[in-house]
Design a protein around this motif. Sequence first.
Motif, PDB file in Angstrom:
ATOM      1  N   THR A 103       0.850  -1.190   0.000  1.00 34.70           N
ATOM      2  CA  THR A 103       0.000   0.000   0.000  1.00 34.70           C
ATOM      3  C   THR A 103       0.888   1.243   0.000  1.00 34.70           C
ATOM      4  O   THR A 103       1.794   1.384   0.830  1.00 34.70           O
ATOM      5  CB  THR A 103      -0.926   0.019   1.219  1.00 34.70           C
ATOM      6  OG1 THR A 103      -1.798  -1.112   1.152  1.00 34.70           O
ATOM      7  CG2 THR A 103      -1.761   1.288   1.240  1.00 34.70           C
ATOM      8  N   SER A 112      -3.239   0.587  -3.601  1.00 35.50           N
ATOM      9  CA  SER A 112      -3.777  -0.238  -2.513  1.00 35.50           C
ATOM     10  C   SER A 112      -3.145  -1.622  -2.537  1.00 35.50           C
ATOM     11  O   SER A 112      -3.010  -2.239  -3.604  1.00 35.50           O
ATOM     12  CB  SER A 112      -5.294  -0.361  -2.659  1.00 35.50           C
ATOM     13  OG  SER A 112      -5.803  -1.365  -1.826  1.00 35.50           O
ATOM     14  N   ALA A 115      -7.975  -4.908  -2.036  1.00 34.50           N
ATOM     15  CA  ALA A 115      -9.329  -4.362  -2.017  1.00 34.50           C
ATOM     16  C   ALA A 115     -10.127  -5.136  -0.972  1.00 34.50           C
ATOM     17  O   ALA A 115     -10.763  -6.154  -1.277  1.00 34.50           O
ATOM     18  CB  ALA A 115      -9.967  -4.465  -3.391  1.00 34.50           C
ATOM     19  N   ILE A 172     -16.403  -2.229  -2.587  1.00 40.70           N
ATOM     20  CA  ILE A 172     -15.733  -3.522  -2.739  1.00 40.70           C
ATOM     21  C   ILE A 172     -16.669  -4.416  -3.566  1.00 40.70           C
ATOM     22  O   ILE A 172     -17.784  -4.731  -3.128  1.00 40.70           O
ATOM     23  CB  ILE A 172     -15.435  -4.190  -1.386  1.00 40.70           C
ATOM     24  CG1 ILE A 172     -14.548  -3.285  -0.543  1.00 40.70           C
ATOM     25  CG2 ILE A 172     -14.805  -5.554  -1.595  1.00 40.70           C
ATOM     26  CD1 ILE A 172     -13.160  -3.089  -1.099  1.00 40.70           C
ATOM     27  N   GLY A 194      -9.790  -1.408   6.565  1.00 42.67           N
ATOM     28  CA  GLY A 194     -10.353  -0.150   6.070  1.00 42.67           C
ATOM     29  C   GLY A 194     -10.447   0.925   7.130  1.00 42.67           C
ATOM     30  O   GLY A 194     -11.093   1.951   6.898  1.00 42.67           O
ATOM     31  N   ARG A 236      -5.024   1.413   7.370  1.00 38.93           N
ATOM     32  CA  ARG A 236      -5.927   0.947   6.326  1.00 38.93           C
ATOM     33  C   ARG A 236      -5.179   0.754   5.001  1.00 38.93           C
ATOM     34  O   ARG A 236      -4.211   1.466   4.709  1.00 38.93           O
ATOM     35  CB  ARG A 236      -7.081   1.931   6.150  1.00 38.93           C
ATOM     36  CG  ARG A 236      -6.710   3.239   5.467  1.00 38.93           C
ATOM     37  CD  ARG A 236      -7.875   4.229   5.480  1.00 38.93           C
ATOM     38  NE  ARG A 236      -7.571   5.420   4.689  1.00 38.93           N
ATOM     39  CZ  ARG A 236      -6.823   6.441   5.115  1.00 38.93           C
ATOM     40  NH1 ARG A 236      -6.283   6.411   6.336  1.00 38.93           N
ATOM     41  NH2 ARG A 236      -6.607   7.485   4.324  1.00 38.93           N
ATOM     42  N   TRP A 256      -7.336   0.270   2.271  1.00 37.84           N
ATOM     43  CA  TRP A 256      -8.444   0.619   1.371  1.00 37.84           C
ATOM     44  C   TRP A 256      -9.376   1.579   2.071  1.00 37.84           C
ATOM     45  O   TRP A 256      -9.482   1.571   3.311  1.00 37.84           O
ATOM     46  CB  TRP A 256      -9.224  -0.650   0.983  1.00 37.84           C
ATOM     47  CG  TRP A 256     -10.272  -0.413  -0.076  1.00 37.84           C
ATOM     48  CD1 TRP A 256     -11.582  -0.130   0.131  1.00 37.84           C
ATOM     49  CD2 TRP A 256     -10.077  -0.422  -1.472  1.00 37.84           C
ATOM     50  NE1 TRP A 256     -12.232   0.042  -1.057  1.00 37.84           N
ATOM     51  CE2 TRP A 256     -11.323  -0.149  -2.068  1.00 37.84           C
ATOM     52  CE3 TRP A 256      -8.964  -0.655  -2.300  1.00 37.84           C
ATOM     53  CZ2 TRP A 256     -11.489  -0.068  -3.456  1.00 37.84           C
ATOM     54  CZ3 TRP A 256      -9.139  -0.591  -3.678  1.00 37.84           C
ATOM     55  CH2 TRP A 256     -10.400  -0.295  -4.242  1.00 37.84           C
ATOM     56  N   ASP A 257     -10.070   2.426   1.290  1.00 40.18           N
ATOM     57  CA  ASP A 257     -11.110   3.270   1.883  1.00 40.18           C
ATOM     58  C   ASP A 257     -12.205   3.537   0.868  1.00 40.18           C
ATOM     59  O   ASP A 257     -12.088   3.194  -0.309  1.00 40.18           O
ATOM     60  CB  ASP A 257     -10.522   4.566   2.464  1.00 40.18           C
ATOM     61  CG  ASP A 257      -9.872   5.457   1.427  1.00 40.18           C
ATOM     62  OD1 ASP A 257     -10.424   5.590   0.318  1.00 40.18           O
ATOM     63  OD2 ASP A 257      -8.787   6.016   1.707  1.00 40.18           O
ATOM     64  N   LEU A 275     -11.889   5.456  -2.816  1.00 36.12           N
ATOM     65  CA  LEU A 275     -11.272   4.870  -3.993  1.00 36.12           C
ATOM     66  C   LEU A 275     -12.325   4.423  -5.009  1.00 36.12           C
ATOM     67  O   LEU A 275     -13.517   4.335  -4.696  1.00 36.12           O
ATOM     68  CB  LEU A 275     -10.409   3.670  -3.578  1.00 36.12           C
ATOM     69  CG  LEU A 275      -9.222   3.996  -2.658  1.00 36.12           C
ATOM     70  CD1 LEU A 275      -8.568   2.710  -2.170  1.00 36.12           C
ATOM     71  CD2 LEU A 275      -8.204   4.884  -3.378  1.00 36.12           C
ATOM     72  N   SER A 312     -13.667  -1.492  -6.650  1.00 35.31           N
ATOM     73  CA  SER A 312     -12.438  -2.287  -6.577  1.00 35.31           C
ATOM     74  C   SER A 312     -12.057  -2.969  -7.890  1.00 35.31           C
ATOM     75  O   SER A 312     -10.875  -3.052  -8.235  1.00 35.31           O
ATOM     76  CB  SER A 312     -12.560  -3.329  -5.465  1.00 35.31           C
ATOM     77  OG  SER A 312     -13.628  -4.222  -5.709  1.00 35.31           O
ATOM     78  N   VAL A 344      -4.239  -1.549  -7.664  1.00 33.20           N
ATOM     79  CA  VAL A 344      -4.549  -2.465  -6.565  1.00 33.20           C
ATOM     80  C   VAL A 344      -3.722  -3.738  -6.769  1.00 33.20           C
ATOM     81  O   VAL A 344      -3.703  -4.300  -7.860  1.00 33.20           O
ATOM     82  CB  VAL A 344      -6.049  -2.832  -6.525  1.00 33.20           C
ATOM     83  CG1 VAL A 344      -6.334  -3.777  -5.369  1.00 33.20           C
ATOM     84  CG2 VAL A 344      -6.903  -1.573  -6.396  1.00 33.20           C
ATOM     85  N   TYR A 354      -7.000  -8.523  -5.361  1.00 38.06           N
ATOM     86  CA  TYR A 354      -8.441  -8.337  -5.560  1.00 38.06           C
ATOM     87  C   TYR A 354      -9.108  -9.701  -5.471  1.00 38.06           C
ATOM     88  O   TYR A 354      -8.589 -10.710  -5.974  1.00 38.06           O
ATOM     89  CB  TYR A 354      -8.682  -7.698  -6.938  1.00 38.06           C
ATOM     90  CG  TYR A 354     -10.086  -7.801  -7.461  1.00 38.06           C
ATOM     91  CD1 TYR A 354     -11.038  -6.843  -7.139  1.00 38.06           C
ATOM     92  CD2 TYR A 354     -10.467  -8.850  -8.313  1.00 38.06           C
ATOM     93  CE1 TYR A 354     -12.336  -6.925  -7.631  1.00 38.06           C
ATOM     94  CE2 TYR A 354     -11.760  -8.944  -8.808  1.00 38.06           C
ATOM     95  CZ  TYR A 354     -12.689  -7.976  -8.465  1.00 38.06           C
ATOM     96  OH  TYR A 354     -13.970  -8.062  -8.951  1.00 38.06           O
TER      97      TYR A 354
END
Length: 520
Positions: free
Chosen positions: A263, A274, A277, A284, A323, A328, A330-331, A334, A337, A346, A349
């Motif tokens: 990240t 990221s 995800a 997501i 998150g 985190r 991911w948030d 973004l 995913s 990313v 995934y």
Amino acid sequence: MRIPLVLYYTWLIIMDGNVVFNGNSTDQEQQDQANPQSPTGTPAAVGEQPTADATSTTGDTGGVGTESPPPDDTVPEEPASQSAGGNGLLKKILIGVGILAVIILLIFLFLPKKETSKNVKLVWWGLWEENATMQALISDFEKENPTILVEYIKQDPKQYRDRLISRINNDTGPDIFRFHNTWLPIMQDMLVPLSSDVISAADFKKTYYPVMQDDLVRKGAIYGIPLGTDSLALFVNTELLESAGVPPPTNWDDFTKAAKKMTVKDEQGEIKTSGAAIGVYGNITHAPDIISVLFKQQGINLLDLDTSLDAEIEALTFYTGFGADDQRVWDSRLDESLLAFSKGTVAMYFGYSWDVFRLQRLNANLPFAVHPVPGLYGKNTTIASYWVEGVSARSANQKEALLFMQYLAKKETAQKFYSEAAKARGFGEPPARIDLADSVKDNKIVAPFVAQMETADSSFFVSDTQDGEGGLNSLANTYLGDAVNAIVNDGTSPKSVMTSFNGGVAQTLQKYDISATSNP
């Protein structure tokens, strides 16, 4: 009996003609006998005297009488007349017409007739697959069963379940239809159990994966045939992992370390790349499926969440940790995913096989590979999400529909289904049959999805089922999303959200009459 009757009546016509002509000849002879002017019935010429050959007197008796003419080997030629010639021609015409009629009738009766219609028409509702793919299967079946016509109709996925149920209930639905593996508890009354001549219980158990036996068998009755399958897997951006020196993780500890390591954030703490995800809900792509994997690996009973409260809290805490706060990866700001992964921003995934095509459309040059999901405590359980073909309990053609299901249950049919779909898009739905797993083992994209099926499980917390507003999946996912959002966005503790979350799920199961004794 049709041919003898035709011949009989035609013979009568011919014989009737003979009788008529014979009758005309007899009448003529009677007329000749009535006119004794000449032996042949022809009048003597004017002025001609009879000769001694024609008449004589019997001297012995002294009586006067007529003596027969001497024998003549020459057969007298019948005088031509317009009437006799006309009758002879008419006789020949009638005989010829009679013979021609017999020939035409025989040709009509014995020539093979082109099939112009089928006795039974089956309507098959499907999803995803194009008509050309399914028609290849249908054509083979129709050749084997020429009195049955199968019409495949590809349905719009939007509101599919609602439309299907509505049409079945008003008797305008299909004879055969596709349904999601999680829908059987709520559609069982609309499906016909498959007879043993379609597939026996022993053959079903030997042919299909354990999750399918759990999903599709109720009290020994089998309710559908899956043509394909799918499982949630881990997609990795191979360039990002290689650059970071990170191997594809096989467990959640390694996954956590890899996600944090890969990240990348800017000076303001915003995520630029990221590591994975995971962690929130709204953006997501398969959030409920990922959480279901954690639930299943924790051994949580989805039909009675209150019995696994501690494990449930642990799973949600782990998930939302990706998150929340400064750690985190991911948030919610973004991109969605799948889109973000297609852009190369990313590293990891979670997705299904059909996501491959979506990614290829978005970025044909994306460097990625597919691996099994990480395991927990030696458990490598993932979520199976697949579609099944079943027969409508309201079908007027159940006998023929079950015959079609018998055809779909054949190995050769499943193999052709995969190969025909592969012609259109690179690879077909991963095979649902255990004995076809080896046929895709060399396909680096398809093989990981199939390899997980031996230990896969099902969950009503699953995405992309198109079950409509108020459906089992949609309602359950709504409660799950509310719980995750409360933890991540509002800072509510996982333990605090359990009451409302578990209560909402229990109400959903009650609505669809699903009990703890049902298969999850």
